[in-house]
Enzyme design. Structure first.
Site, PDB file in Angstrom:
ATOM      1  CB  SER A 235      -0.846  -0.012   1.271  1.00  0.00           C
ATOM      2  OG  SER A 235      -1.465   1.240   1.443  1.00  0.00           O
TER       3      SER A 235
ATOM      4  CE1 TYR B 236      -4.144  -2.544   4.604  1.00  0.00           C
ATOM      5  CE2 TYR B 236      -3.539  -0.250   4.243  1.00  0.00           C
ATOM      6  CZ  TYR B 236      -3.883  -1.488   3.742  1.00  0.00           C
ATOM      7  OH  TYR B 236      -3.950  -1.680   2.380  1.00  0.00           O
TER       8      TYR B 236
END
Ligand SMILES: NC(=O)c1ccc[n+]([C@@H]2O[C@H](COP(=O)([O-])OP(=O)(O)OC[C@H]3O[C@@H](n4cnc5c(N)ncnc54)[C@H](OP(=O)(O)O)[C@@H]3O)[C@@H](O)[C@H]2O)c1
Length: 234
Positions: A137, A153
């Site tokens: 990400s 995350y």
């Protein structure tokens, strides 16, 4: 070619299976917990591309035990693995003080530990020329813009980025390449959960087309790279 795609029941992973399935020469093992969704995906692919080879495998990647429980299912579909796309991901969004030990375990299990264990389990099925693509990400890229609530995350994806670099070196002599695509916003359930109402500039199908092409050819040009895929400035 033989491909494994994790997190294939929806979003980017589902679109990626559909993209690979367009070529009848491809055999795709699609892994996620939601087996009915995978069976539906298999049907869709057969409907749209009549000679598609999609093998649904319902499995919770946090269960581990890959050699004993997951590998036999994979090997009943394919004997070798040319491409592994570690796409399954879990996002839990909370202010940092509210994260529980269980949140931490769940995020690290899906986004990092299961990737380590799956690669270990599948390496014996990979010949020189195989390509492992980890889906990261933008939030897990050093120096990128960060967002509230995504500390665990994003840092789990950061760990995956460093694993990518380390493994590329360690597996070099075996001829297996490892790269990471660090995705920016893609219009999926996960994005809507994190940024409700935000309209992503990229569709799952669009991203899947890029990932499929990269998985097939990217390792001829790079190894151990973290590629940011974002239209916005990091
Ligand atoms: N969408 C974005 O904007 C964006 C941005 C940056 C990075 N990414 C990354 O891109 C990847 C795909 O994201 P997405 O947006 O398509 O997410 P998504 O729509 O939430 O889909 C996540 C997939 O992961 C699977 N999964 C989650 N936990 C699992 C487990 N324990 N065992 C097996 N499978 C599991 C889910 O299947 P089941 O629930 O059926 O198990 C689902 O198929 C992720 O790694 C995500 O972190 C996405």
């Amino acid at each position: 070619m033989n491909m494994i795609v994790t997190g294939a029941s929806r979003g980017v992973g589902k679109a990626l299976v559909r993209e690979f399935a367009k070529d009848p020469a491809n055999h795709i093992v699609a892994i996620a917990r939601d087996k009915p969704a995978l069976i539906e995906l298999q049907k869709e692919c057969l409907n749209d591309f009549s000679r598609a080879h999609v093998y649904p495998v319902g499995y919770d990647l946090t269960h581990g035990a890959f050699p004993a429980r997951l590998l036999p299912e994979i090997e009943s579909a394919v004997r070798k693995v040319d491409i592994l796309v570690n796409n399954a991901g879990l996002l839990i969004q909370k202010p940092f003080p509210d994260f529980t030990p269980d949140d931490l375990d769940r995020i690290l299990n899906v986004n990092f530990k299961s990737v380590v264990l799956l690669i270990q389990a599948l390496l014996p099925l990979m010949d020189p020329g195989a390509h492992i693509v980890n889906i990261g990400s933008m939030g897990g890229v050093q120096g990128s813009v960060k967002f509230n609530g995504l500390s665990l995350y994003s840092s789990s994806k950061g760990a995956l980025a460093i694993l990518t670099e380390c493994l590329a070196e360690e597996l070099r002599s075996s001829g297996v390449s490892v790269n990471m695509l660090a995705l920016g916003a893609v219009d999926t359930e996960m994005l809507q959960k994190a940024f409700p109402g935000y309209k992503a500039p990229v569709s799952p199908a669009g991203m899947a087309s890029f990932i499929a092409n990269f998985a097939k050819t990217g390792h001829h040009f790079m190894n151990g790279r973290i590629i940011p895929l974002s239209l916005s400035t990091p």
